[in-house]
Design a protein around this motif. Structure first.
Motif, PDB file in Angstrom:
ATOM      1  N   THR A 198       9.420  -2.206  -0.423  1.00 17.84           N
ATOM      2  CA  THR A 198       8.963  -0.375  -0.044  1.00 17.84           C
ATOM      3  C   THR A 198      10.075   0.156   0.269  1.00 17.84           C
ATOM      4  O   THR A 198      10.415   1.469  -0.592  1.00 17.84           O
TER       5      THR A 198
ATOM      6  N   GLU B  10      -0.268  -3.287  -4.908  1.00 20.14           N
ATOM      7  CA  GLU B  10      -0.577  -4.083  -3.819  1.00 20.14           C
ATOM      8  C   GLU B  10       0.017  -3.786  -2.010  1.00 20.14           C
ATOM      9  O   GLU B  10      -1.024  -3.155  -1.529  1.00 20.14           O
TER      10      GLU B  10
ATOM     11  N   PRO C 249       1.506   0.370  -0.602  1.00 18.23           N
ATOM     12  CA  PRO C 249       0.545   1.162   0.652  1.00 18.23           C
ATOM     13  C   PRO C 249       0.753   0.640   1.719  1.00 18.23           C
ATOM     14  O   PRO C 249       0.731   1.658   2.667  1.00 18.23           O
ATOM     15  N   GLU C 250       0.273  -0.691   1.471  1.00 15.23           N
ATOM     16  CA  GLU C 250      -0.163  -1.261   3.007  1.00 15.23           C
ATOM     17  C   GLU C 250       1.063  -1.269   3.725  1.00 15.23           C
ATOM     18  O   GLU C 250       1.063  -0.900   5.153  1.00 15.23           O
TER      19      GLU C 250
ATOM     20  N   GLU D 280       1.209   2.575   5.538  1.00 15.71           N
ATOM     21  CA  GLU D 280       0.724   2.618   6.317  1.00 15.71           C
ATOM     22  C   GLU D 280       1.133   2.011   7.472  1.00 15.71           C
ATOM     23  O   GLU D 280       0.848   2.327   8.296  1.00 15.71           O
TER      24      GLU D 280
ATOM     25  N   LEU E 132       0.792   7.381  -8.949  1.00 19.18           N
ATOM     26  CA  LEU E 132      -0.242   7.051  -8.223  1.00 19.18           C
ATOM     27  C   LEU E 132      -1.567   7.499  -7.472  1.00 19.18           C
ATOM     28  O   LEU E 132      -1.408   8.783  -7.811  1.00 19.18           O
TER      29      LEU E 132
ATOM     30  N   SER F 152      -5.099   8.862  -2.555  1.00 17.22           N
ATOM     31  CA  SER F 152      -4.420   8.649  -1.376  1.00 17.22           C
ATOM     32  C   SER F 152      -3.374   7.301  -1.576  1.00 17.22           C
ATOM     33  O   SER F 152      -2.860   7.195  -0.123  1.00 17.22           O
ATOM     34  N   LYS F 153      -2.633   7.016  -1.940  1.00 21.41           N
ATOM     35  CA  LYS F 153      -1.737   6.268  -1.670  1.00 21.41           C
ATOM     36  C   LYS F 153      -0.084   6.650  -1.824  1.00 21.41           C
ATOM     37  O   LYS F 153       0.370   6.464  -0.911  1.00 21.41           O
TER      38      LYS F 153
ATOM     39  N   LYS G  25      -0.576   8.050   2.389  1.00 20.60           N
ATOM     40  CA  LYS G  25       0.214   7.153   2.504  1.00 20.60           C
ATOM     41  C   LYS G  25       2.004   7.106   3.376  1.00 20.60           C
ATOM     42  O   LYS G  25       2.459   6.844   3.626  1.00 20.60           O
TER      43      LYS G  25
END
Length: 333
Positions: free
Chosen positions: A101, A127, A130-131, A134, A321, A324-325, A328
């Protein structure tokens, strides 16, 4: 001849059945994992340990982050990004998720490029990036993006603007930045901005020490900065006077007590707590001096955007992307 034709037909039918069974098997078992496609280890196992031990400068250039900062951040986000191992394969470790990331934020590389570098599937990277972003925002926002909570803290911010830029009663600098992205499918001209690109808007207030105090991210780029401001939470706070601004106080050499304010450019409305420069039409000497002082204070927010973009090179690319991503990602940086 008839028997030959029958044999050919049976042969073609058998080939078709074999192909169908193979497709079903692949669909059931899934595609081969990236690390099974020619090598078990990628940059995280091979390159980063060497850079950490022998070439710290190159490590900093690779992740745009010192190793000790990476370790501190890893300790904070590990509880939020840890995944359980399965019967098929062990889960990707939190350290590797964070490294991928940070590399993405630092360079803006595509997921496919990161897949070859770290030997992780591009879909898997899409996947968890973005997690992880956040999670970074969740653990850091309360400490590193804090708005003053009382009049004393606001006065300290105003004193810093006065000492550095000779602009009294200034509480912050406000502006917006367009974060370029590829237009979502079916969005039409929703995200099309005046710069002839597609974007979402980052609206921010920063202090004189180049620190973010408040942000609003996600509005489509078609709306102007003034329009974004009208619908954001800061405008609502100013309207309700719930931002705990200090009471009006006299400026040096003046007995009149003007209000405390935030500085902005011509795109924003002139309000009691929001100051913009004089129009360039029919300006007198005092107006030139005021615009000069206001511009020196206001350019702080532009400098912050420039520093952020140079640290996180993902802002130099068209982020492929969904909005919404991208939101983040912006909040994490």
């Amino acid at each position: 001849m008839k028997q030959m034709r029958m044999d050919i037909m049976y042969g073609l039918a058998a080939v078709a059945i074999v192909r169908l069974r193979r497709k079903r098997r692949l669909r059931r078992n899934g595609r081969p994992w990236a690390r099974e496609q020619g090598g078990e280890q990628g940059a995280f196992e091979n390159l980063l340990p060497i850079l950490r031990l022998k070439e710290l400068t190159q490590y900093n250039n690779f992740l745009r982050m010192p190793s000790d900062s990476f370790d501190v951040l890893l300790g904070l986000v590990t509880p939020l990004i840890t995944k359980k191992d399965t019967s098929f394969r062990p889960a990707i470790t939190p350290a590797e998720r964070l490294a991928v990331t940070i590399r993405f934020l630092a360079t803006g590389e595509t997921y496919k490029s990161l897949s070859w570098l770290f030997r992780i599937g591009a879909t898997t990277i899409g996947e968890f990036v973005p997690e992880v972003c956040e999670a970074i925002y969740t653990v850091l926002k309360s400490k590193y993006m804090k708005c003053p909570g009382n009049q004393m803290e606001w006065r300290e911010t105003a004193n810093l603007f006065q000492s550095r830029w000779q602009l009294p009663n200034c509480l912050g600098a406000l502006d917006g930045k367009h974060v370029t992205l590829r237009p979502p499918i079916g969005s039409g001209s929703t995200f099309y901005n005046y710069k002839s690109t597609f974007s979402i808007v980052l609206m921010a207030v920063v202090d004189a020490d180049y620190k973010f105090m408040w942000v609003d991210v996600g509005c489509n780029g078609r709306i102007s900065d003034g329009g974004v401001f009208e619908g954001c939470s800061l405008q609502q706070a100013l309207d309700r006077r719930s931002s705990m601004f200090p009471d009006s106080a006299p400026c040096p050499g003046d007995e009149r007590p003007p209000s405390y304010y935030i500085v902005a450019d011509d795109a924003f409305p002139l309000q009691e707590n929001l100051m913009k420069p004089y129009s360039h039409k029919d300006m007198i000497h005092e107006h030139h001096i005021f615009n000069y002082r206001l511009s020196r204070a206001r350019r702080v927010v532009d400098n912050v955007f420039g520093i952020m973009a140079n640290r996180f090179r993902v802002y130099f690319t068209k982020i492929a992307l969904e909005p919404s991503k991208v939101t983040k990602i912006v909040l994490a940086t």
